[in-house]
Scaffold this active site. Sequence first.
Site, short mmCIF file in Angstrom:
data_model
loop_
_atom_site.label_atom_id
_atom_site.label_comp_id
_atom_site.label_asym_id
_atom_site.label_seq_id
_atom_site.Cartn_x
_atom_site.Cartn_y
_atom_site.Cartn_z
N SER A 593 0.85 -1.20 0.00
CA SER A 593 0.00 0.00 0.00
C SER A 593 0.88 1.24 0.00
O SER A 593 2.01 1.21 0.50
CB SER A 593 -0.91 0.01 1.24
OG SER A 593 -1.57 1.25 1.38
N TYR A 606 -2.31 -0.35 10.61
CA TYR A 606 -2.33 -0.71 9.19
C TYR A 606 -1.05 -0.24 8.49
O TYR A 606 -0.40 -1.01 7.77
CB TYR A 606 -3.56 -0.09 8.53
CG TYR A 606 -3.67 -0.33 7.05
CD1 TYR A 606 -4.05 -1.57 6.55
CD2 TYR A 606 -3.38 0.68 6.14
CE1 TYR A 606 -4.15 -1.80 5.18
CE2 TYR A 606 -3.48 0.47 4.77
CZ TYR A 606 -3.86 -0.77 4.30
OH TYR A 606 -3.95 -0.99 2.95
#
Length: 716
Positions: A593, A606
Amino acid sequence: MLQERGVDLKPDGGRVMSTVEPDQALSNGWDEGKAEGMTEPEKLLYRSNLLGADKRITNYGGGNTSAKVMQPDPLTGADVEVLWVKGSGGDVGSMRLDGFATLYMDKLQALRGLYRGVAFEDEMVGFLPHCTFNLNTRAASIDTPLHAYVPRKHVDHMHPDPVIAIAASANSKELTQRIFGDEIGWLPWKRPGFELGLWLAEFCEENPDAKGVVLESHGLFTWADDAKECYDLTVAIIQKAMDWFAAETAGKDPFGGAVQTCLPPAARRQVASHLMSAIRGFVSDNQRMVGHFADDAAVLEFVNAKDMPALAALGTSCPDHFLRTKIRPLVIDYDPSSNNIDEVLANLPSQIAAYRAAYAAYYDRCRHPDSPALRDPNAVVYLIPGVGMITFAKDKSTARIASEFYTNAINVMRGSSSVSTYQGLSEQEAFDIEYWLLEEAKLQRMPKPKSLAGRIAVVTGGAGGIGSAIAERYLREGACVVLADIDTDALAATKQRLTAKYGQDAVRGLPLDVTCEDAVSTCFAEAVVEYGGIDILVSNAGIASSAPIEQTSLALWNRNMDILSTGYFLVSRAAFGIMRRQDLGGAVVFVASKNGLAASPNASAYCTAKAAEIHLARCLALEGAGIGIRVNVVNPDAVLRGSKIWSGEWLDQRAATYKTDKEGLGEMYRDRSLLKRSVFPEDIAEACYFLTSDMAAKSTGNILNVDAGNVQAFTR
């Protein structure tokens, strides 16, 4: 529609195979109500599909059917006799009307005057296009004269195991007479072609009451002047052979009886997994090969039998069999009683080298001055006592079909050796079929393989929007894909969708919790059993969470780390082990990501886990380089469409973080990008394809951002 009048087909166009037991009676599937009103070509198709729907009648791609039909000539309008015959390379069980070649019968008869004798019979194939009716582009097969010169309207040529068992027996002529009387005749072995067509014509002239003929070491011909009558006859003759063998072999131990004991099913698959990845490394020098494993009752009976080594060494008899399987298999020196798998793996290089040397010697003994060059000398079929059979070929369907063909050969050997002495084709005859110049020409016409042909990919999180898009991109390039996902309902739906589009052989779905060590080991072992190995891993399983640090529980932190860090470690470790055993290199892609490079508010768990992913990829790139395993990262950002992580609390949480609503979140992400463009699953898939293809063969340890531009995520 004609399709509605035929037998049902699988989504990939393959036939729906009979699931009945081998010794169960054949069923006569002819439906007069369905056939009523059909034209003669339509009845031919109907008959063909019915016959091909049961593998006990003929194997995939084997055999052919024909009808001689009166039709108006497109030039003169006058009625002419036209031969409709299965075209080259077709399969009677799954073909459609356009799978038949159509030829003028008068022109086919005229070819007899051009025939210069058996030494020149191959040149007759070049005349067949001159006989084409109605500009049909379907190429006529080498078997066309066999149908043309039989003086009956309808002809079936099938390869049923019990009839080939008769044909492959040392006293096949005597057995044919004993079983069928004068109803079915017999002809000695002759390679398919123009000469055999003339032999059939002469047989029919001399035996006008005969309804068919057994061809030694080949198969069965039957004929009639009505489509249904021909179908009924074919089924009845095969059933008669089946019944005779059932009576003759009752109470006998096939293949000399069992001398090995089967491992339990799970243990068989475990051994197969170890062997398949190791064998694949040896047989994939020129192109990546795909494997198939079979351990059905017929296979296990054979591999455990006393006479198996001797029978396997004799080779197969029917040309259709050894064109798919090579003349003989390789018997692996495995002892199920001691489970000597380590010894087998250690000896595998010498066993494979010995097979290659023997195959090259066979080529040198039998070659002609104009023979094609030596082809791949590796075995196609591998027999493992107590375990089963492994086959390798250029793609999954070819490997599976080779397995089916060798199972046919096993059935033939069982029948023949039980009532007589089994004999394969002579070595020279086998070579002349395998290296036939007409077969070589057919191979040369094959289309160029797709860029990922023979590659095997595992995609974790494969049922999600990004994962399924990656899988589909690989499937379009010819790869086999294993979808792995914890969501079993979504997994089943995604597998069904991709299977419908790319075929049963190309897609597998395996449940996987990437945080469970045992589950990962089981999943990857199963992937190897299904396809033979692994070339590509896309680690894509994921979750997303959003919370301020003081509201981030330890459970939430650990869940992110378990899935996005530990999970990526576990699947990479499993893939590395398989790739190392194959010694073919490989490609790993982490779908990380933008957040792994650029901090994001209220997402510490995250972002940290994604950063760990990226650094793990760098470490693995160092470890993998020496053995040809490339490891790269794709960094998406804001992929909203189709992504499961946006269907839960994450979307609400991110919308709250950026003080917008769900509808405005997509626009916000797009507007904050440098390129002002949305990012879709297909964009991530394209990046993953690039990094695992040969186009990126010199790329490892890299990060490819697919985020429409985010200056914070620049890697330099």
